[in-house]
Design a protein around this motif. Structure first.
Motif, PDB file in Angstrom:
ATOM      1  N   GLU A 195      -8.765   3.228   5.308  1.00  0.00           N
ATOM      2  CA  GLU A 195      -6.720   2.082   5.253  1.00  0.00           C
ATOM      3  C   GLU A 195      -6.389   2.305   3.346  1.00  0.00           C
ATOM      4  O   GLU A 195      -7.260   3.153   2.552  1.00  0.00           O
ATOM      5  N   LEU A 196      -5.281   2.136   3.493  1.00  0.00           N
ATOM      6  CA  LEU A 196      -4.424   2.184   2.348  1.00  0.00           C
ATOM      7  C   LEU A 196      -5.254   2.597   0.540  1.00  0.00           C
ATOM      8  O   LEU A 196      -5.187   3.631   0.038  1.00  0.00           O
ATOM      9  N   ARG A 197      -6.080   1.480   0.281  1.00  0.00           N
ATOM     10  CA  ARG A 197      -6.475   0.781  -0.644  1.00  0.00           C
ATOM     11  C   ARG A 197      -7.658   2.568  -0.855  1.00  0.00           C
ATOM     12  O   ARG A 197      -7.310   3.129  -1.761  1.00  0.00           O
ATOM     13  N   HIS A 198      -7.981   2.651   0.070  1.00  0.00           N
ATOM     14  CA  HIS A 198      -9.409   3.801  -0.678  1.00  0.00           C
ATOM     15  C   HIS A 198      -8.452   4.930  -0.177  1.00  0.00           C
ATOM     16  O   HIS A 198      -9.378   6.398  -1.140  1.00  0.00           O
ATOM     17  N   LEU A 199      -7.134   4.981   0.262  1.00  0.00           N
ATOM     18  CA  LEU A 199      -6.387   6.148  -0.027  1.00  0.00           C
ATOM     19  C   LEU A 199      -5.485   6.494  -1.366  1.00  0.00           C
ATOM     20  O   LEU A 199      -6.152   8.186  -2.200  1.00  0.00           O
ATOM     21  N   ASN A 200      -5.426   5.709  -1.563  1.00  0.00           N
ATOM     22  CA  ASN A 200      -4.536   5.896  -2.623  1.00  0.00           C
ATOM     23  C   ASN A 200      -5.643   5.385  -4.201  1.00  0.00           C
ATOM     24  O   ASN A 200      -5.135   6.808  -5.203  1.00  0.00           O
ATOM     25  N   ASN A 201      -6.726   5.440  -4.128  1.00  0.00           N
ATOM     26  CA  ASN A 201      -7.496   5.253  -5.018  1.00  0.00           C
ATOM     27  C   ASN A 201      -8.996   7.018  -5.122  1.00  0.00           C
ATOM     28  O   ASN A 201      -9.455   7.557  -6.279  1.00  0.00           O
ATOM     29  N   ASN A 202      -8.274   7.866  -3.817  1.00  0.00           N
ATOM     30  CA  ASN A 202      -9.020   9.053  -3.838  1.00  0.00           C
ATOM     31  C   ASN A 202      -8.547   9.754  -3.711  1.00  0.00           C
ATOM     32  O   ASN A 202      -7.732  10.602  -4.271  1.00  0.00           O
ATOM     33  N   ASP A 203      -8.228  10.370  -1.478  1.00  0.00           N
ATOM     34  CA  ASP A 203      -7.427  11.639  -1.981  1.00  0.00           C
ATOM     35  C   ASP A 203      -6.116  11.737  -1.950  1.00  0.00           C
ATOM     36  O   ASP A 203      -5.497  12.562  -2.793  1.00  0.00           O
ATOM     37  N   ASN A 224      -2.125   3.879   8.946  1.00  0.00           N
ATOM     38  CA  ASN A 224      -2.358   3.040   8.886  1.00  0.00           C
ATOM     39  C   ASN A 224      -0.525   3.283   7.360  1.00  0.00           C
ATOM     40  O   ASN A 224      -0.511   1.768   6.902  1.00  0.00           O
ATOM     41  N   ILE A 225       0.065   4.057   8.153  1.00  0.00           N
ATOM     42  CA  ILE A 225       0.559   4.563   7.378  1.00  0.00           C
ATOM     43  C   ILE A 225       2.353   4.983   8.192  1.00  0.00           C
ATOM     44  O   ILE A 225       3.152   4.463   8.248  1.00  0.00           O
ATOM     45  N   ASP A 226       1.671   5.825   8.824  1.00  0.00           N
ATOM     46  CA  ASP A 226       2.343   5.758  10.346  1.00  0.00           C
ATOM     47  C   ASP A 226       1.488   6.657  10.864  1.00  0.00           C
ATOM     48  O   ASP A 226       1.387   7.461  11.391  1.00  0.00           O
ATOM     49  N   LYS A 227       1.589   5.570  12.721  1.00  0.00           N
ATOM     50  CA  LYS A 227       0.950   6.027  13.417  1.00  0.00           C
ATOM     51  C   LYS A 227       0.966   7.178  14.664  1.00  0.00           C
ATOM     52  O   LYS A 227       0.295   7.032  15.359  1.00  0.00           O
ATOM     53  N   VAL A 228       2.495   7.720  14.225  1.00  0.00           N
ATOM     54  CA  VAL A 228       3.065   8.392  15.928  1.00  0.00           C
ATOM     55  C   VAL A 228       3.295   9.854  14.577  1.00  0.00           C
ATOM     56  O   VAL A 228       2.677  10.939  14.824  1.00  0.00           O
ATOM     57  N   ASN A 229       4.308   9.868  13.164  1.00  0.00           N
ATOM     58  CA  ASN A 229       3.739  11.827  13.220  1.00  0.00           C
ATOM     59  C   ASN A 229       2.661  12.198  11.439  1.00  0.00           C
ATOM     60  O   ASN A 229       2.699  10.879  11.339  1.00  0.00           O
TER      61      ASN A 229
END
Length: 316
Positions: A195-203, A224-229
């Motif tokens: 989920e975005l929260r984890h990504l924002n705080n880490n990666d 969770n940002i772009d399912k396709v690309n």
């Protein structure tokens, strides 16, 4: 004289510039060239090759790149032993003893810089700012400094500063973070479900506020940002890189001949630009593919010209 160049970077086939490659460079004028182990036999030979490339462009500062990380990504292995100097090695040292870390890391960077300058290379595609994560593909693995984004970020800053002080430009990679990939993007498309929260705080955090003029994209899908690309082909992810991570400089794709991208070279090139990449990178030295890249790459923009001038200042 720079504005007749096109927005792509290519590799070459071997240790010498082939006649058809020379014709290609004269005709299509890529923004830069990237070298790999296949192009490197010894110091004198590489210097001759980079001199010949620069002569074509009549530009002593023409961008020539390499992936010289240390550890298993060591393109200079024929004359530089760097097996133990992985990102992980320096990350562990940083935790254990900052003073020793600084001494060892500076020594390592100075040796790398000396070799790069001697052979005529002025951009190194590092630091790797991917945050290592348990159970992920080994493609990043020990190339990462740490599993802790803060440490990755701090060492990244030191790395960029040291290279800039030594007049070599750095490329942060693989933005906005490849550490969670469960498969190798050279072979398959990794999908990240976090989920975005984890990504924002880490990666994503590891890439924030970086003083690098260049960043290289990650060929993976953030569900969770772009399912396709993949990030490279995603307007949404690139918008996030620009607005949230706040990377405002030159964004280059990772190698568009990697299997993670499913289209033809022509499609992969077009999609990279329409998503918002500034430069497209093509590495395998296949001239037929290179012609497609050249065909679908625009001339460099005012933005790229401005940033390239800033790069020339760093290296002079």
């Amino acid at each position: 004289m720079m504005d007749d160049r096109k927005s792509f970077i290519v590799g070459l086939k071997s240790t010498k510039l082939l006649i058809k490659e020379k014709k290609f460079l004269i005709k299509h004028k890529p923004w830069g060239i990237i070298l790999f182990s296949r192009n490197i036999k010894n110091i004198a030979q590489v210097k001759k090759l980079t001199d010949e490339i620069r002569k074509i462009f009549n530009d002593k500062k023409y961008p020539i790149l390499i992936d010289q990380e240390g550890g298993r990504v060591n393109r200079l292995s024929k004359f530089f032993k760097a097996d133990k100097f992985t990102g992980e090695f320096f990350g562990n040292l940083y935790l254990k003893d900052k003073k020793e870390f600084y001494t060892e890391y500076k020594k390592f960077i100075n040796k790398t810089v000396l070799l790069l300058k001697t052979v005529g290379i002025n951009i190194n595609t590092l630091p790797v700012l991917d945050v290592r994560s348990k159970g992920s593909s080994s493609i990043i693995g020990d190339r990462a400094f740490s599993g802790n984004a803060k440490i990755v970020s701090q060492i990244g800053d030191i790395c960029i500063k040291e290279f800039h002080n030594n007049k070599i430009a750095a490329v942060i990679k693989h933005i906005p973070g490849h550490g969670l990939a469960k498969v190798d993007s050279h072979k398959k498309t990794p999908t990240i479900n976090k989920e975005l929260r984890h990504l924002n705080n880490n990666d994503f955090m590891a890439f924030k506020n970086k003083n690098s003029l260049f960043a290289m994209t990650a060929h993976l899908i953030y569900k969770n940002i772009d399912k396709v690309n993949t990030a490279t082909h995603s307007k949404k992810v690139i918008k996030l890189i620009r607005n949230q991570i706040k990377f405002k400089n030159i964004l280059m794709s990772d190698d568009i001949s990697m299997k993670s991208l499913k289209g033809s070279i022509a499609i992969n090139t077009k999609k990279s630009f329409s998503a918002g990449c500034d430069l497209v990178l093509h590495c395998n030295g296949n001239l037929k593919e290179m012609n497609d890249v050249a065909l679908y790459s625009p001339f460099i923009s005012k933005f790229i010209i401005k940033k390239t001038s800033q790069f020339y200042k760093i290296i002079s």
